[in-house]
Design a protein around this motif. Structure first.
Motif, PDB file in Angstrom:
ATOM      1  N   VAL A  14      22.218  50.779  62.790  1.00 28.71           N
ATOM      2  CA  VAL A  14      22.746  50.702  62.108  1.00 28.71           C
ATOM      3  C   VAL A  14      24.023  49.604  62.087  1.00 28.71           C
ATOM      4  N   VAL A  15      24.354  49.314  63.377  1.00 31.02           N
ATOM      5  CA  VAL A  15      25.372  48.270  63.643  1.00 31.02           C
ATOM      6  C   VAL A  15      24.334  46.903  63.431  1.00 31.02           C
ATOM      7  N   PHE A  16      22.984  46.895  64.209  1.00 29.92           N
ATOM      8  CA  PHE A  16      22.226  45.453  63.706  1.00 29.92           C
ATOM      9  C   PHE A  16      22.163  45.436  62.295  1.00 29.92           C
ATOM     10  N   LEU A  20      23.297  41.941  60.364  1.00 35.56           N
ATOM     11  CA  LEU A  20      22.404  41.304  59.554  1.00 35.56           C
ATOM     12  C   LEU A  20      22.974  41.078  57.944  1.00 35.56           C
ATOM     13  N   THR A  21      23.549  42.177  57.241  1.00 36.96           N
ATOM     14  CA  THR A  21      23.913  42.217  55.896  1.00 36.96           C
ATOM     15  C   THR A  21      25.557  41.232  55.966  1.00 36.96           C
ATOM     16  N   SER A  22      26.089  41.216  56.973  1.00 32.68           N
ATOM     17  CA  SER A  22      27.247  40.536  57.070  1.00 32.68           C
ATOM     18  C   SER A  22      26.671  38.782  57.133  1.00 32.68           C
ATOM     19  N   PHE A  23      25.805  38.770  57.827  1.00 29.56           N
ATOM     20  CA  PHE A  23      25.360  37.202  57.959  1.00 29.56           C
ATOM     21  C   PHE A  23      24.796  36.627  56.675  1.00 29.56           C
ATOM     22  N   GLY A  24      24.033  37.502  55.978  1.00 36.98           N
ATOM     23  CA  GLY A  24      23.721  37.346  54.534  1.00 36.98           C
ATOM     24  C   GLY A  24      24.931  36.818  53.770  1.00 36.98           C
ATOM     25  N   VAL A  50      24.818  37.302  44.202  1.00 36.45           N
ATOM     26  CA  VAL A  50      25.247  38.534  44.692  1.00 36.45           C
ATOM     27  C   VAL A  50      25.399  39.581  43.575  1.00 36.45           C
ATOM     28  N   LEU A  51      25.412  39.165  42.524  1.00 40.17           N
ATOM     29  CA  LEU A  51      25.186  40.099  41.259  1.00 40.17           C
ATOM     30  C   LEU A  51      24.043  40.749  41.171  1.00 40.17           C
ATOM     31  N   SER A  52      22.824  40.107  41.307  1.00 39.41           N
ATOM     32  CA  SER A  52      21.833  40.576  41.491  1.00 39.41           C
ATOM     33  C   SER A  52      21.213  41.497  42.604  1.00 39.41           C
ATOM     34  N   TRP A  53      21.863  41.296  43.756  1.00 40.75           N
ATOM     35  CA  TRP A  53      21.911  42.059  45.026  1.00 40.75           C
ATOM     36  C   TRP A  53      22.581  43.315  44.634  1.00 40.75           C
ATOM     37  N   PHE A  54      23.670  43.646  43.541  1.00 42.14           N
ATOM     38  CA  PHE A  54      24.163  44.759  43.661  1.00 42.14           C
ATOM     39  C   PHE A  54      23.526  45.486  42.334  1.00 42.14           C
ATOM     40  N   LEU A  55      22.941  45.057  41.265  1.00 36.14           N
ATOM     41  CA  LEU A  55      22.040  45.439  40.327  1.00 36.14           C
ATOM     42  C   LEU A  55      20.733  45.734  40.632  1.00 36.14           C
ATOM     43  N   SER A  56      19.944  45.264  41.642  1.00 39.14           N
ATOM     44  CA  SER A  56      18.514  45.489  41.814  1.00 39.14           C
ATOM     45  C   SER A  56      18.385  46.975  42.220  1.00 39.14           C
ATOM     46  N   PRO A  57      19.163  47.704  42.982  1.00 38.32           N
ATOM     47  CA  PRO A  57      18.595  49.199  43.276  1.00 38.32           C
ATOM     48  C   PRO A  57      18.960  50.065  42.144  1.00 38.32           C
ATOM     49  N   PHE A  58      19.653  49.660  41.137  1.00 36.50           N
ATOM     50  CA  PHE A  58      19.969  50.578  39.898  1.00 36.50           C
ATOM     51  C   PHE A  58      18.791  51.054  39.072  1.00 36.50           C
ATOM     52  N   PRO A  59      17.889  50.120  38.867  1.00 35.17           N
ATOM     53  CA  PRO A  59      16.765  50.566  37.909  1.00 35.17           C
ATOM     54  C   PRO A  59      15.830  51.803  38.452  1.00 35.17           C
ATOM     55  N   ILE A 117      17.518  37.207  54.079  1.00 32.71           N
ATOM     56  CA  ILE A 117      18.154  38.132  55.043  1.00 32.71           C
ATOM     57  C   ILE A 117      18.678  39.438  54.269  1.00 32.71           C
ATOM     58  N   PHE A 118      19.493  39.410  53.312  1.00 36.45           N
ATOM     59  CA  PHE A 118      19.908  40.639  52.665  1.00 36.45           C
ATOM     60  C   PHE A 118      18.620  41.568  51.999  1.00 36.45           C
ATOM     61  N   TYR A 119      17.763  41.162  51.451  1.00 34.47           N
ATOM     62  CA  TYR A 119      16.540  42.067  51.145  1.00 34.47           C
ATOM     63  C   TYR A 119      15.719  42.220  52.442  1.00 34.47           C
ATOM     64  N   GLY A 120      15.662  41.469  53.273  1.00 35.62           N
ATOM     65  CA  GLY A 120      14.950  41.862  54.704  1.00 35.62           C
ATOM     66  C   GLY A 120      15.549  42.733  55.340  1.00 35.62           C
ATOM     67  N   THR A 121      17.032  42.754  55.371  1.00 34.40           N
ATOM     68  CA  THR A 121      17.684  44.084  55.767  1.00 34.40           C
ATOM     69  C   THR A 121      17.559  45.341  55.168  1.00 34.40           C
ATOM     70  N   GLY A 122      17.421  45.255  53.522  1.00 29.64           N
ATOM     71  CA  GLY A 122      17.131  46.406  53.073  1.00 29.64           C
ATOM     72  C   GLY A 122      15.790  47.022  53.466  1.00 29.64           C
TER      73      GLY A 122
END
Length: 138
Positions: A14-16, A20-24, A50-59, A117-122
């Protein structure tokens, strides 16, 4: 009466993932404040991804349920489709902005790297949740 389950992800993982998310997010912030060569100054346009990062899981959250007989519903396929174009938009928006010379090529590269990095972390988080008892840091 209840089966005991163990967490599939431990604290180090979780820390890792948080690092990674913080680096993105840091790359996105740097893409907004770093001046690139030419007449383009620092601006906030790279933060639009960043807007698309937050909207992408909602569908998938809203439409990802199973049908009445347990088979995938048609709404779930619309959720896949909508999630897919939101993720594609987060990679395409910086390229379009760089082509329109709203941001520089360096800013575009940092924004796309932040998206990777963000989507890879997910994706790594989903992998770690479904893995067995193996540890990522063994």
């Amino acid at each position: 009466p209840f089966a005991t389950t163990t967490m599939a992800i431990n604290v180090r993982e979780v820390v890792f993932l948080a690092i990674l998310t913080s680096f993105g997010i840091l790359l996105t912030i740097l893409a907004c404040i770093i001046r690139t060569p030419g007449d383009i100054g620092p601006n906030w346009w790279p933060a639009l991804t960043v807007l698309s990062w937050f909207l992408s899981p909602f569908p998938m959250v809203l439409l990802g349920g199973k049908g009445s007989l347990g088979e995938p519903s048609q709404w779930m396929y619309w959720g896949y489709f909508t999630t897919g174009w939101l993720i594609a938009a987060s990679f395409g928006i910086p390229a379009i902005m760089a082509h329109a010379q709203a941001i520089g090529l360096g800013n575009m590269g940092m924004t796309i790297a932040a998206c990777v990095i963000f989507y890879g972390t997910g994706g790594l988080a989903m992998h770690l949740q479904t893995k067995g008892d193996t540890d990522l840091f063994q």
